[in-house]
Scaffold this motif. Structure first.
Motif, mmCIF file in Angstrom:
data_model
loop_
_atom_site.group_PDB
_atom_site.id
_atom_site.type_symbol
_atom_site.label_atom_id
_atom_site.label_comp_id
_atom_site.label_asym_id
_atom_site.label_seq_id
_atom_site.Cartn_x
_atom_site.Cartn_y
_atom_site.Cartn_z
ATOM 1 N N VAL A 20 0.837 -1.204 0.000
ATOM 2 C CA VAL A 20 0.000 0.000 0.000
ATOM 3 C C VAL A 20 0.869 1.250 0.000
ATOM 4 O O VAL A 20 0.639 2.187 -0.774
ATOM 5 N N ARG A 21 1.876 1.272 0.867
ATOM 6 C CA ARG A 21 2.740 2.457 0.910
ATOM 7 C C ARG A 21 3.491 2.642 -0.403
ATOM 8 O O ARG A 21 3.636 3.768 -0.890
ATOM 9 N N ASN A 22 3.971 1.574 -0.997
ATOM 10 C CA ASN A 22 4.671 1.699 -2.276
ATOM 11 C C ASN A 22 3.765 2.309 -3.338
ATOM 12 O O ASN A 22 4.175 3.204 -4.090
ATOM 13 N N LEU A 23 2.517 1.824 -3.410
ATOM 14 C CA LEU A 23 1.586 2.339 -4.419
ATOM 15 C C LEU A 23 1.265 3.802 -4.162
ATOM 16 O O LEU A 23 1.338 4.642 -5.077
ATOM 17 N N ILE A 24 0.933 4.134 -2.917
ATOM 18 C CA ILE A 24 0.540 5.505 -2.596
ATOM 19 C C ILE A 24 1.711 6.468 -2.724
ATOM 20 O O ILE A 24 1.581 7.546 -3.323
ATOM 21 N N GLU A 25 2.864 6.101 -2.190
ATOM 22 C CA GLU A 25 4.011 7.013 -2.230
ATOM 23 C C GLU A 25 4.471 7.299 -3.648
ATOM 24 O O GLU A 25 4.916 8.407 -3.948
ATOM 25 N N GLU A 26 4.349 6.314 -4.524
ATOM 26 C CA GLU A 26 4.815 6.517 -5.897
ATOM 27 C C GLU A 26 3.776 7.195 -6.787
ATOM 28 O O GLU A 26 4.143 7.894 -7.738
ATOM 29 N N HIS A 27 2.480 7.026 -6.475
ATOM 30 C CA HIS A 27 1.483 7.449 -7.454
ATOM 31 C C HIS A 27 0.394 8.384 -6.938
ATOM 32 O O HIS A 27 -0.274 9.032 -7.742
ATOM 33 N N PHE A 28 0.211 8.497 -5.617
ATOM 34 C CA PHE A 28 -0.777 9.462 -5.130
ATOM 35 C C PHE A 28 -0.254 10.880 -5.225
ATOM 36 O O PHE A 28 -0.965 11.798 -5.647
ATOM 37 N N LEU A 119 -21.463 17.024 9.127
ATOM 38 C CA LEU A 119 -22.200 15.847 8.652
ATOM 39 C C LEU A 119 -23.354 15.464 9.568
ATOM 40 O O LEU A 119 -24.241 14.705 9.169
ATOM 41 N N GLY A 120 -23.329 15.959 10.805
ATOM 42 C CA GLY A 120 -24.382 15.621 11.751
ATOM 43 C C GLY A 120 -24.246 14.238 12.350
ATOM 44 O O GLY A 120 -25.211 13.682 12.882
ATOM 45 N N THR A 121 -23.052 13.657 12.291
ATOM 46 C CA THR A 121 -22.812 12.328 12.841
ATOM 47 C C THR A 121 -21.315 12.107 13.020
ATOM 48 O O THR A 121 -20.507 12.705 12.307
ATOM 49 N N LYS A 122 -20.973 11.236 13.967
ATOM 50 C CA LYS A 122 -19.590 10.779 14.094
ATOM 51 C C LYS A 122 -19.399 9.426 13.429
ATOM 52 O O LYS A 122 -18.280 8.910 13.386
ATOM 53 N N GLN A 123 -20.474 8.875 12.914
ATOM 54 C CA GLN A 123 -20.409 7.573 12.247
ATOM 55 C C GLN A 123 -20.164 7.773 10.752
ATOM 56 O O GLN A 123 -21.041 7.584 9.918
ATOM 57 N N PHE A 124 -18.956 8.216 10.440
ATOM 58 C CA PHE A 124 -18.595 8.413 9.029
ATOM 59 C C PHE A 124 -17.181 7.926 8.786
ATOM 60 O O PHE A 124 -16.366 7.825 9.700
ATOM 61 N N TRP A 125 -16.915 7.617 7.520
ATOM 62 C CA TRP A 125 -15.563 7.315 7.069
ATOM 63 C C TRP A 125 -15.113 8.433 6.146
ATOM 64 O O TRP A 125 -15.866 8.848 5.251
ATOM 65 N N GLU A 126 -13.886 8.890 6.347
ATOM 66 C CA GLU A 126 -13.270 9.796 5.382
ATOM 67 C C GLU A 126 -12.441 8.957 4.412
ATOM 68 O O GLU A 126 -11.606 8.152 4.836
ATOM 69 N N MET A 127 -12.695 9.127 3.140
ATOM 70 C CA MET A 127 -11.988 8.374 2.109
ATOM 71 C C MET A 127 -10.734 9.142 1.721
ATOM 72 O O MET A 127 -10.798 10.235 1.161
ATOM 73 N N LYS A 128 -9.565 8.574 2.036
ATOM 74 C CA LYS A 128 -8.288 9.246 1.854
ATOM 75 C C LYS A 128 -7.407 8.499 0.845
ATOM 76 O O LYS A 128 -7.508 7.295 0.690
ATOM 77 N N MET A 129 -6.530 9.226 0.213
ATOM 78 C CA MET A 129 -5.411 8.675 -0.565
ATOM 79 C C MET A 129 -5.840 7.642 -1.603
ATOM 80 O O MET A 129 -5.125 6.681 -1.864
#
Length: 219
Positions: A20-28, A119-129
């Protein structure tokens, strides 16, 4: 847009950290338009943002697409559950890179530290990277990862998915947002950095000239 065959989608864990780190570090880094504008490098990000990948994977919410079982990781989306302690820990490390801090201040200005209230809730996911290897782009892989993230989030009682996006067409073409709605936006030509007082992103060109928070309600 040709689809990709022989893909396996998996929930990621820390055992996938290296891939995961290799993919993200090279291409994100090269696809994040705010970072590209500031000449952000992976060396700027490794001590701060990328160092969080392991803890994010430890949540067990992220998804990866593998070619030929585990042979090659070709796409990933990091889904992060709300955690004020993680945010505070990240904030304290921002002095390492001024470029990173500059982008962070923009995210705070649009509401990044107030997502649960917005968002009106703490039940959320933030989609990152979210990252797809260049060989597999424009083949529907990221939409599929987002769709599968939606299913997984619903199964785990998550109420909303949220993403940060630098893309003005989301304002103009809401029908193409796949259930996401714009809930906050800033025109970058007008944004003043609160520390420098400068319009640090004023030279960004369409379609990457508006910073957004977009969210999807999972009901």
């Amino acid at each position: 847009m040709a689809s990709i065959t022989n893909l396996t989608y998996k929930i990621l864990s820390v055992k996938h950290l290296c891939a995961v780190r290799n993919l993200i570090e090279e291409h994100f880094t090269s696809t994040f338009s705010l970072g590209v504008y500031l000449n952000w490098t992976k060396e700027d990000l490794i001590p701060t943002y990328y160092s969080l990948i392991e803890s994010f994977l430890g949540q067990g919410n992220s998804l990866g697409a593998f070619r030929d079982k585990d042979a090659e990781l070709c796409g990933v989306v990091i889904n992060v559950k709300h955690d004020d302690n993680e945010r505070i820990k990240y904030d304290k490390a921002l002095h390492i890179s001024e470029k990173t801090a500059t982008i962070h201040r923009l995210m705070v200005a649009i509401g990044g530290n107030e997502l649960s209230d917005i968002l009106g809730t703490k039940q959320f996911w933030e989609m990152k990277m979210g990252t797809v290897h260049p060989r597999y782009r424009r083949k529907g892989l990221m939409p599929e990862l987002i769709k599968r993230s939606t299913v997984l989030a619903k199964q785990r009682g998550i109420e909303k998915l949220v993403r940060f996006q630098t893309y003005n067409k989301a304002l103009k073409e809401p029908s193409k947002m796949d259930g996401f709605e714009v809930i906050r936006h800033i025109e970058l030509k007008n944004y003043l950095d609160p520390v420098t007082g400068q319009k640090v992103f004023s030279g960004m060109k369409p379609p990457n000239d508006v910073q957004l928070i977009i969210a999807k309600t999972l009901t």
